[in-house]
Enzyme design. Structure first.
Site, short mmCIF file in Angstrom:
data_model
loop_
_atom_site.label_atom_id
_atom_site.label_comp_id
_atom_site.label_asym_id
_atom_site.label_seq_id
_atom_site.Cartn_x
_atom_site.Cartn_y
_atom_site.Cartn_z
N TYR A 11 59.50 -12.48 11.71
CA TYR A 11 60.77 -12.30 12.44
C TYR A 11 61.81 -11.76 11.47
O TYR A 11 62.28 -12.48 10.59
CB TYR A 11 61.20 -13.65 13.02
CG TYR A 11 62.36 -13.65 14.00
CD1 TYR A 11 63.12 -12.51 14.26
CD2 TYR A 11 62.69 -14.81 14.69
CE1 TYR A 11 64.17 -12.54 15.17
CE2 TYR A 11 63.75 -14.85 15.60
CZ TYR A 11 64.49 -13.71 15.83
OH TYR A 11 65.53 -13.75 16.73
N LYS A 22 58.71 -8.87 14.67
CA LYS A 22 59.78 -8.85 15.67
C LYS A 22 60.99 -8.38 14.92
O LYS A 22 61.51 -9.08 14.05
CB LYS A 22 60.00 -10.24 16.26
CG LYS A 22 61.31 -10.36 17.02
CD LYS A 22 61.40 -11.69 17.71
CE LYS A 22 62.80 -12.11 18.09
NZ LYS A 22 63.76 -11.08 18.43
#
Ligand SMILES: CC(=O)N[C@H](C=O)[C@@H](O)[C@H](O)[C@H](O)CO
Ligand SMILES: CC(=O)C(=O)O
Length: 304
Positions: free
Chosen positions: A138, A166
């Protein structure tokens, strides 16, 4: 070649669901999960920023995931497990694997600025606690205080569990770099909802976002338009979506409190408010929520 189809599409970030006392409500977690099943989104991203993860205890986060998994239907479930300390995050990673989530995800360590080899170790420790589960990095530098470099991403791809990033940094150029480096065996998720169309067009295979839950139909419609090559329609929807996001973020109270109010108005879904130190809505904010809710209804009428 890895088959990453289960991740491709629209993946709303799951909101924290509280009862009247501000504790996690298992019933409301299940209700929000069922809402997403009904909306036919691809999956959910649980216990991330939108899940207020940094204000949740380890136990809270386990209860949330357990209740999502009970009623997940066909949803792909990605569970964000990072904690400020490796030990708690490893416990959450092992718990997530025991529940058979599709993937775990983690931000980098926050507060101390650690060298890249320490960040790699932190992520690989989490992955080692869930050795049979996909791992997603992330990247959210504006909040985490540290950005994923292409060198660190290359290092992380030595871990076979790593399937992608992400990416919540604002430049879509970052998405392009990660797509270029990983190729077809990896996936990049668009982070900024305001750039869903741009991110998908430049190569993100999917999107994970904090405002999707308030208007999943509009994100699904943008996604379908991109896939069918109707970029004009996708862009037109994005313009209206961005007006809505600007409205959702224009209050005194926190955006997630605003979205929860919108869900009450448009969907009759009550998942409580936000946990301190996030700020609740004022009376004036409730008027903004009404206006945002109406903008969503109008945009759905216009495009769907
Ligand atoms: C910084 C941040 O929280 N980014 C989220 C995830 O990428 C987005 O989904 C935002 O919530 C969204 O774009 C609204 O600004
Ligand atoms: C917004 C988002 O993607 C998250 O909840 O982490």
């Amino acid at each position: 070649m890895r088959n990453l189809d289960k991740y491709k599409g629209v993946i709303p970030a799951f909101y924290a669901c509280y009862d009247e006392k501000g504790e996690i409500s298992p019933e409301r977690v299940r209700a929000l999960t069922e809402y997403f099943v009904d909306k036919k989104v691809r999956g959910v991203y649980v216990n991330g920023s939108s899940g207020e993860c940094i204000y949740q205890s380890v136990e809270d986060r386990k209860v949330v995931l357990e209740n999502v998994m009970k009623v997940r239907g066909d949803l792909t479930v990605i569970n964000h497990i990072a904690c400020n300390n490796t030990k708690d995050g490893m416990e959450l990673a092992a718990h997530a694997e025991s529940l058979k989530v599709d993937a775990i995800a983690a931000i980098p360590p926050i507060y101390f600025k650690l060298p890249e080899y320490a960040i790699a170790q932190y992520w690989n420790d989490y992955s080692s606690a869930a050795p049979n589960t996909d791992f997603i990095i992330y990247n959210i530098p504006q909040l985490a205080g540290v950005a994923l470099s292409r060198g660190l991403y290359a290092k992380m791809r030595e871990n076979k569990n790593v399937i992608g990033v992400k990416n919540s940094s604002m430049p879509t150029y970052d998405i392009q770099g990660f797509v270029r480096d990983g190729g077809d065996d990896y996936i990049v998720f668009n982070g900024p909802d305001e750039q869903f169309v741009s991110g998908r067009v430049i190569g993100a295979g999917a999107g994970i976002g904090g405002t999707y839950g308030a208007m999943p139909e509009l994100f699904l419609a943008m996604n379908e338009s991109i896939e069918s090559g109707d970029i004009k329609r996708a862009r037109d929807i994005q313009y209206d979506v961005n007006d809505i996001i600007e409205k959702l973020t224009s209050g005194h109270g926190n955006m997630y409190a605003m979205i929860k109010e919108v869900l009450r108005i448009n969907e009759g879904l009550d998942i409580g408010s936000v946990r301190k130190p996030l700020v609740e809505l004022t009376d004036a904010d409730k008027e903004i929520a009404k206006a945002a809710a109406k903008m969503i209804v109008d945009a759905k009428k216009k495009f769907i």
